[in-house]
Design a protein around this motif. Structure first.
Motif, PDB file in Angstrom:
ATOM      1  N   ILE A   4       0.838  -1.210   0.000  1.00 42.46           N
ATOM      2  CA  ILE A   4       0.000   0.000   0.000  1.00 42.46           C
ATOM      3  C   ILE A   4       0.864   1.248   0.000  1.00 42.46           C
ATOM      4  N   LEU A   5       1.922   1.249   0.822  1.00 42.59           N
ATOM      5  CA  LEU A   5       2.820   2.405   0.893  1.00 42.59           C
ATOM      6  C   LEU A   5       3.480   2.675  -0.453  1.00 42.59           C
ATOM      7  N   ARG A   6       3.935   1.636  -1.108  1.00 40.88           N
ATOM      8  CA  ARG A   6       4.579   1.814  -2.414  1.00 40.88           C
ATOM      9  C   ARG A   6       3.594   2.328  -3.458  1.00 40.88           C
ATOM     10  N   ALA A   7       2.377   1.809  -3.432  1.00 39.67           N
ATOM     11  CA  ALA A   7       1.359   2.275  -4.372  1.00 39.67           C
ATOM     12  C   ALA A   7       1.038   3.753  -4.136  1.00 39.67           C
ATOM     13  N   TYR A   8       0.982   4.159  -2.865  1.00 42.86           N
ATOM     14  CA  TYR A   8       0.700   5.561  -2.534  1.00 42.86           C
ATOM     15  C   TYR A   8       1.851   6.455  -3.005  1.00 42.86           C
ATOM     16  N   GLN A   9       3.083   6.004  -2.825  1.00 45.03           N
ATOM     17  CA  GLN A   9       4.234   6.784  -3.277  1.00 45.03           C
ATOM     18  C   GLN A   9       4.225   6.940  -4.799  1.00 45.03           C
ATOM     19  N   SER A  10       3.856   5.875  -5.508  1.00 45.61           N
ATOM     20  CA  SER A  10       3.776   5.944  -6.972  1.00 45.61           C
ATOM     21  C   SER A  10       2.720   6.945  -7.410  1.00 45.61           C
ATOM     22  N   SER A  11       1.583   6.933  -6.715  1.00 47.38           N
ATOM     23  CA  SER A  11       0.507   7.874  -7.038  1.00 47.38           C
ATOM     24  C   SER A  11       0.946   9.316  -6.799  1.00 47.38           C
ATOM     25  N   MET A  12       1.666   9.551  -5.712  1.00 43.45           N
ATOM     26  CA  MET A  12       2.153  10.898  -5.409  1.00 43.45           C
ATOM     27  C   MET A  12       3.164  11.365  -6.458  1.00 43.45           C
ATOM     28  N   ARG A  13       4.043  10.471  -6.878  1.00 43.33           N
ATOM     29  CA  ARG A  13       5.026  10.841  -7.910  1.00 43.33           C
ATOM     30  C   ARG A  13       4.331  11.181  -9.225  1.00 43.33           C
ATOM     31  N   MET A  14       3.292  10.413  -9.547  1.00 48.54           N
ATOM     32  CA  MET A  14       2.546  10.694 -10.777  1.00 48.54           C
ATOM     33  C   MET A  14       1.858  12.056 -10.690  1.00 48.54           C
ATOM     34  N   ALA A  15       1.305  12.366  -9.519  1.00 49.04           N
ATOM     35  CA  ALA A  15       0.652  13.660  -9.333  1.00 49.04           C
ATOM     36  C   ALA A  15       1.661  14.805  -9.473  1.00 49.04           C
ATOM     37  N   GLU A  16       2.868  14.620  -8.929  1.00 52.65           N
ATOM     38  CA  GLU A  16       3.901  15.645  -9.042  1.00 52.65           C
ATOM     39  C   GLU A  16       4.331  15.830 -10.496  1.00 52.65           C
ATOM     40  N   THR A  17       4.440  14.700 -11.226  1.00 50.56           N
ATOM     41  CA  THR A  17       4.817  14.780 -12.644  1.00 50.56           C
ATOM     42  C   THR A  17       3.764  15.538 -13.444  1.00 50.56           C
ATOM     43  N   LEU A  18       2.499  15.257 -13.187  1.00 53.09           N
ATOM     44  CA  LEU A  18       1.421  15.971 -13.882  1.00 53.09           C
ATOM     45  C   LEU A  18       1.439  17.453 -13.542  1.00 53.09           C
ATOM     46  N   GLY A  19       1.742  17.764 -12.278  1.00 56.09           N
ATOM     47  CA  GLY A  19       1.830  19.169 -11.887  1.00 56.09           C
ATOM     48  C   GLY A  19       2.942  19.883 -12.613  1.00 56.09           C
ATOM     49  N   ASP A  20       4.093  19.220 -12.763  1.00 60.59           N
ATOM     50  CA  ASP A  20       5.216  19.819 -13.491  1.00 60.59           C
ATOM     51  C   ASP A  20       4.866  20.028 -14.953  1.00 60.59           C
ATOM     52  N   MET A  21       4.132  19.070 -15.543  1.00 61.55           N
ATOM     53  CA  MET A  21       3.730  19.198 -16.946  1.00 61.55           C
ATOM     54  C   MET A  21       2.805  20.398 -17.135  1.00 61.55           C
ATOM     55  N   ARG A  22       1.885  20.604 -16.186  1.00 62.40           N
ATOM     56  CA  ARG A  22       0.973  21.754 -16.284  1.00 62.40           C
ATOM     57  C   ARG A  22       1.745  23.069 -16.195  1.00 62.40           C
ATOM     58  N   LYS A  23       2.667  23.122 -15.264  1.00 62.06           N
ATOM     59  CA  LYS A  23       3.461  24.342 -15.098  1.00 62.06           C
ATOM     60  C   LYS A  23       4.258  24.650 -16.352  1.00 62.06           C
ATOM     61  N   SER A  24       4.835  23.584 -16.932  1.00 62.78           N
ATOM     62  CA  SER A  24       5.617  23.762 -18.158  1.00 62.78           C
ATOM     63  C   SER A  24       4.740  24.253 -19.303  1.00 62.78           C
ATOM     64  N   ALA A  25       3.524  23.674 -19.406  1.00 62.07           N
ATOM     65  CA  ALA A  25       2.611  24.091 -20.480  1.00 62.07           C
ATOM     66  C   ALA A  25       2.177  25.546 -20.302  1.00 62.07           C
ATOM     67  N   ILE A  26       1.877  25.937 -19.077  1.00 68.68           N
ATOM     68  CA  ILE A  26       1.465  27.322 -18.809  1.00 68.68           C
ATOM     69  C   ILE A  26       2.608  28.278 -19.108  1.00 68.68           C
ATOM     70  N   ASP A  27       3.832  27.852 -18.764  1.00 68.79           N
ATOM     71  CA  ASP A  27       5.025  28.666 -19.025  1.00 68.79           C
ATOM     72  C   ASP A  27       5.186  28.939 -20.515  1.00 68.79           C
ATOM     73  N   LYS A  28       5.066  27.862 -21.305  1.00 72.16           N
ATOM     74  CA  LYS A  28       5.235  28.000 -22.753  1.00 72.16           C
ATOM     75  C   LYS A  28       4.128  28.871 -23.347  1.00 72.16           C
ATOM     76  N   LEU A  29       2.884  28.665 -22.884  1.00 74.53           N
ATOM     77  CA  LEU A  29       1.778  29.482 -23.396  1.00 74.53           C
ATOM     78  C   LEU A  29       1.981  30.945 -23.053  1.00 74.53           C
ATOM     79  N   GLY A  30       2.526  31.198 -21.835  1.00 71.37           N
ATOM     80  CA  GLY A  30       2.782  32.583 -21.432  1.00 71.37           C
ATOM     81  C   GLY A  30       3.819  33.260 -22.301  1.00 71.37           C
ATOM     82  N   ARG A  31       4.880  32.521 -22.679  1.00 71.99           N
ATOM     83  CA  ARG A  31       5.903  33.084 -23.534  1.00 71.99           C
ATOM     84  C   ARG A  31       5.376  33.315 -24.951  1.00 71.99           C
ATOM     85  N   PHE A  32       4.505  32.386 -25.394  1.00 71.36           N
ATOM     86  CA  PHE A  32       3.932  32.531 -26.730  1.00 71.36           C
ATOM     87  C   PHE A  32       3.058  33.783 -26.819  1.00 71.36           C
ATOM     88  N   GLY A  33       2.306  34.062 -25.715  1.00 75.05           N
ATOM     89  CA  GLY A  33       1.458  35.245 -25.717  1.00 75.05           C
ATOM     90  C   GLY A  33       2.264  36.526 -25.689  1.00 75.05           C
TER      91      GLY A  33
END
Length: 246
Positions: free
Chosen positions: A217-246
């Motif tokens: 259970i602990l390992r599964a929870y850690q994997s889920s948290m890492r995935m959430a962090e990765t998705l958060g980084d992807m969103r930030k990167s996308a917003i960054d690029k859109l901001g520069r494009f604008g």
């Protein structure tokens, strides 16, 4: 919050629920008659929006409850002739303080000063047809319990401990004090009853299995948290690029 975040949150809530149940199992490792529990989940399917909503769905986890493992625990010798273990399915019936009926696998039995046969919590043990069992005080120290639950004293049979079974174990719910509530039970006959005296049934919790479950259970929870962090980084990167494009 997007759909992916909802799915991850659903997964993490399910893992937390599983951890709560495993922790409770471990806490009751030494509880007489305790039956380990497993979580019960259902898939919840949500239709997504968009032009193809009829074909696009999202699966999430719905906490549906728990189910207890009915396998028998080990026989623990106490050398007390009044202690019993049920061999096979079923529960001892006891009378709750409010006059209701509860059920237990914990076979610690004793005779009170007034002659009442009770369990360790002081609840009266019920015999055939739900009648409390009373022992003549002068015979209390010379009792035996037969395989069919019959209590015998020096002057003969006193009563028979009732064993109740439930065809649907899903209707049996723990009360939190070593007893269960249940509906639709039926009382076994003397021929169907099998008790073993001189000891009690231990918990059926296996510590190695539960510890392994905790790690998984602990390992599964850690994997889920890492995935959430990765998705958060992807969103930030996308917003960054859109901001520069604008």
């Amino acid at each position: 919050m997007d759909v992916t975040s909802y799915v991850l949150l659903s997964h993490e809530q399910a893992l937390r629920r599983r951890m709560d149940i495993v922790s409770n199992n471990m806490a009751n490792l030494s509880t007489a008659g305790f039956k380990r529990e497993d979580p019960l989940f259902h898939e919840y399917v949500e239709k997504s929006g968009g032009p193809d909503a009829a074909t696009r769905t999202t699966s999430m986890v719905l906490d549906y409850g728990t189910v207890h493992d009915t396998s028998a625990g080990t026989f623990q010798v106490t050398d007390n002739p009044l202690d019993v273990m049920i061999e096979g399915p079923g529960y001892l019936s006891v009378q709750t303080p409010d006059g209701g009926t509860a059920y237990t696998r914990a076979g610690y039995l004793k005779v009170e000063q007034d002659g009442s046969l009770t369990n360790a919590a002081g609840m009266r043990v019920l015999g055939e047809r739900g009648r409390p069992i009373t022992v003549p005080p002068e015979q209390a120290s010379r009792l035996t319990i037969g395989d069919d639950g019959t209590i015998r004293g020096p002057d003969g049979d006193i009563g028979r401990i009732a064993v109740t079974v439930f065809d649907n174990e899903g209707s049996v719910d723990p009360r939190g004090d070593g007893t269960f509530t249940g509906t639709g039970g039926r009382e076994l006959t003397a021929e169907q009853t099998k008790l073993r005296s001189g000891g009690i049934e231990g918990s059926n919790v296996q510590p190695i299995v539960e510890t392994t479950n905790m790690v998984a259970i602990l390992r599964a929870y850690q994997s889920s948290m890492r995935m959430a962090e990765t998705l958060g980084d992807m969103r930030k990167s996308a917003i960054d690029k859109l901001g520069r494009f604008g």
